[in-house]
Design a protein around this motif. Structure first.
Motif, PDB file in Angstrom:
ATOM      1  N   GLN A 170      -4.249   9.597  11.435  1.00 54.80           N
ATOM      2  CA  GLN A 170      -4.293   9.036  12.785  1.00 54.80           C
ATOM      3  C   GLN A 170      -5.733   8.777  13.194  1.00 54.80           C
ATOM      4  OE1 GLN A 170      -1.432   8.366  14.484  1.00 54.80           O
ATOM      5  NE2 GLN A 170      -0.418   9.016  12.594  1.00 54.80           N
ATOM      6  N   VAL A 171      -6.564   9.783  12.999  1.00 53.66           N
ATOM      7  CA  VAL A 171      -7.976   9.651  13.361  1.00 53.66           C
ATOM      8  C   VAL A 171      -8.638   8.593  12.471  1.00 53.66           C
ATOM      9  CG1 VAL A 171     -10.180  10.864  13.589  1.00 53.66           C
ATOM     10  CG2 VAL A 171      -8.033  12.055  14.087  1.00 53.66           C
ATOM     11  N   ALA A 172      -8.299   8.604  11.173  1.00 57.23           N
ATOM     12  CA  ALA A 172      -8.850   7.608  10.246  1.00 57.23           C
ATOM     13  C   ALA A 172      -8.501   6.199  10.728  1.00 57.23           C
ATOM     14  CB  ALA A 172      -8.309   7.847   8.840  1.00 57.23           C
ATOM     15  N   ALA A 173      -7.263   6.009  11.162  1.00 58.47           N
ATOM     16  CA  ALA A 173      -6.817   4.706  11.659  1.00 58.47           C
ATOM     17  C   ALA A 173      -7.595   4.329  12.917  1.00 58.47           C
ATOM     18  CB  ALA A 173      -5.328   4.729  11.945  1.00 58.47           C
TER      19      ALA A 173
ATOM     20  N   VAL B  38     -11.553  12.293   6.593  1.00 56.76           N
ATOM     21  CA  VAL B  38     -10.957  12.431   7.918  1.00 56.76           C
ATOM     22  C   VAL B  38      -9.612  13.138   7.746  1.00 56.76           C
ATOM     23  CG1 VAL B  38     -10.260  11.218  10.008  1.00 56.76           C
ATOM     24  CG2 VAL B  38     -12.089  10.283   8.565  1.00 56.76           C
ATOM     25  N   THR B  39      -9.515  14.373   8.244  1.00 58.43           N
ATOM     26  CA  THR B  39      -8.359  15.214   7.903  1.00 58.43           C
ATOM     27  C   THR B  39      -7.057  14.807   8.599  1.00 58.43           C
ATOM     28  OG1 THR B  39      -8.963  16.796   9.625  1.00 58.43           O
ATOM     29  CG2 THR B  39      -9.841  17.176   7.413  1.00 58.43           C
ATOM     30  N   SER B  40      -7.035  13.653   9.247  1.00 52.41           N
ATOM     31  CA  SER B  40      -5.795  13.121   9.816  1.00 52.41           C
ATOM     32  C   SER B  40      -5.817  11.598   9.711  1.00 52.41           C
ATOM     33  CB  SER B  40      -5.663  13.533  11.278  1.00 52.41           C
ATOM     34  OG  SER B  40      -4.834  12.612  11.978  1.00 52.41           O
TER      35      SER B  40
ATOM     36  N   TYR C 101      -6.367  12.996  17.263  1.00 55.84           N
ATOM     37  CA  TYR C 101      -5.524  11.854  17.585  1.00 55.84           C
ATOM     38  C   TYR C 101      -6.223  10.519  17.297  1.00 55.84           C
ATOM     39  CZ  TYR C 101      -2.746  15.380  19.963  1.00 55.84           C
ATOM     40  OH  TYR C 101      -1.998  16.490  20.251  1.00 55.84           O
ATOM     41  N   PHE C 102      -5.416   9.485  17.252  1.00 59.54           N
ATOM     42  CA  PHE C 102      -5.896   8.125  17.024  1.00 59.54           C
ATOM     43  C   PHE C 102      -7.128   7.824  17.882  1.00 59.54           C
ATOM     44  CE2 PHE C 102      -5.917   3.568  17.665  1.00 59.54           C
ATOM     45  CZ  PHE C 102      -5.538   3.055  16.440  1.00 59.54           C
TER      46      PHE C 102
END
Lengths: 319, 319
Positions: free
Chosen positions: A245-248, A241-243, A218-219
């Motif tokens: 959301q996490v990258a953001a 970063v495989t999502s 998650y974020f």
């Protein structure tokens, strides 16, 4: 079996009129009531669908297994499934497993108990031995690169996608590269790890266990990632970063801490969610909603098939 | 009815062992097989659940109506419902309506057809007249401030929450205040609009239709909002944004355009999603997941009840 929309179409009235007739509501013109009753007659519309299901061995229900229903990746996949389910008069039974085997088995049991006609497993936990045992009771569709003939699959070649993204970072001058992932097990994750191992050995970068950061979903996990990097003596200068959301979350956290992106840390997300576009995050586009639609069609049609979805790198400002 | 976990517990074996026995898998010790078969005997575990449902008039399925399954607000609510559904051996049938009445009616029809035991409508489109007609077929639970005795409700007092947030902005010197909302119709939206009208008339701020921006649901809608403001001769200096996702989109877009927040534009989001915390967005905290859990319990227990959930303003950096 005719549903309320079919009846409305057949009778040439609105769905709410059909509903009123079905419920013996007084305020319906005799003419419309007759039209609806005739449509019901014609379509042999039943009162108890379980009786219908029992007689015809169909439930018009499709099971959908997801680890987390509230994760943007899976909720978008569910959206893709739900759209087509609606077109085909199917309802979805949502089973949230949190990656617990017993919960996934309950979903498989629903198939055996004929409570659902088919089952889509968006992210699998049970062994294929177990899944195979249930394939005889109804169509099972997986979202992974899997050659088992008992199931249909819609998948992304995560090995190739990961290897390409890693190479892109290397071409941009990075030699200390890590990655963030949801769970480290699972077919897709293992294919990504294989790509990472092959990549670092090909370029003699050395394999560093610390550079693989798990439980990133998650974020808010972005903050955790940044804190981990700051604790490292020699942190990676780039992350897959495989999502998105996490990258953001990582980008937002770095902005607060004045960590320059891409200067001090380069980021490549995955999915190409709207947040990646808005925040100018370089990402690997995955057609999640289309994958959901294809998963539905495979479960609906039932003939075994394999469908690879294409992905592509979208260059933006974080590399 | 016993499920696979119950059988495993009764037989003192793992769920996968139960599964193997149910599927006549060879590799199970005679001892364990006997234990499982005895458990099945004791629990009168049936092979075709539709037959069971027909005999006992229960499906162990609960319907959940949402307009969009991929919206963070609804997917978090689904998560809250799904958690308790699992504890109570219930499965969820997800019906995505896109706010179309015919789709919501299909969900209500499932109740009448006994394909589900109860129905949770997270955001309603059908008139209460219609909903009331179906209340006799099973428990219907709504997520809105509604006094109809035919249904149970879990709700937030959106009038009060909105009025308080507007007053907070006024106390911070704002007299040109607007708001962003998903759909302008719907009980919750109408209560918010009433609060807005009462607020502007109390402080003689004048009602400006342009200051109410609809169709604001996702992160990417933030850009649309900012563009609208820029087209206005006299734009609002503060916005209530009924979704943190949209609020985050607005903040991100303003950062790109060098629009100072809160200097040039103050923002109050709703929900208190993780993204609001990460981006330091002032927001009205709504316990969405807890609301979902309460919606489940009301549908499960069946006795009519009304539950108001408390909300509170969380002061951060965007006002």
């Amino acid at each position: 079996m005719a549903n309320i929309r079919d009846l409305a179409r057949m009778a040439g009235v609105s769905v709410s009129t059909v509903s009123r007739v079905l419920n013996n509501h007084p305020y319906v013109s005799e003419e419309k009531r007759t039209a609806v009753l005739q449509a019901i007659e014609k379509s042999s519309y039943h009162k108890n669908i379980n009786a219908v299901n029992l007689s015809r061995g169909k439930t018009m229900l499709m099971g959908v297994v997801v680890p987390y229903s509230d994760h943007p990746y899976f909720s978008l996949m569910i959206k893709g499934i739900a759209k087509l389910a609606l077109d085909h008069n199917y309802k979805l039974v949502l089973i949230q497993t949190d990656y617990r085997e017993d919960r996934e088995l309950e979903a498989l049991e629903m198939l055996r108990e004929k409570q659902i006609d088919s089952l889509i497993i968006c992210s699998r936990t049970c062994s294929m031995d177990i899944v195979r045992e249930y394939a005889g009771y109804g169509h099972i569709v997986l979202c992974e690169n899997n050659n088992d003939e008992a199931v249909s699959v819609t998948y992304v070649n995560h090995y190739r996608a990961f290897y390409r993204a890693l190479t892109y970072l290397y071409q941009n001058g990075h030699v200390k590269i890590g990655y963030c992932i949801g769970r480290k097990t699972g077919v897709n994750s293992l294919q990504r790890q294989a790509a990472y191992r092959d990549f670092v050995s090909k370029y003699n970068l050395g394999f560093n266990e610390d550079y693989i950061i798990g439980d990133c979903l998650y974020f808010e996990d972005g903050e955790k990632v940044v804190n981990k990097l700051r604790e490292m003596a020699s942190p990676p200068t780039a992350l897959l970063v495989t999502s998105d959301q996490v990258a953001a979350g990582i980008v937002t956290c770095c902005q607060k801490l004045d960590i320059a992106i891409p200067g001090e840390l380069a980021i490549i997300g995955f999915d190409n969610q709207p947040i990646a576009k808005m925040m100018d995050i370089t990402t690997v586009k995955i057609p999640i909603e289309e994958m959901g639609s294809n998963l539905f069609l495979q479960a609906f049609n039932g003939d075994k098939s394999r469908k690879e979805m294409q992905v592509r790198l979208i260059e933006r400002g974080t590399v």
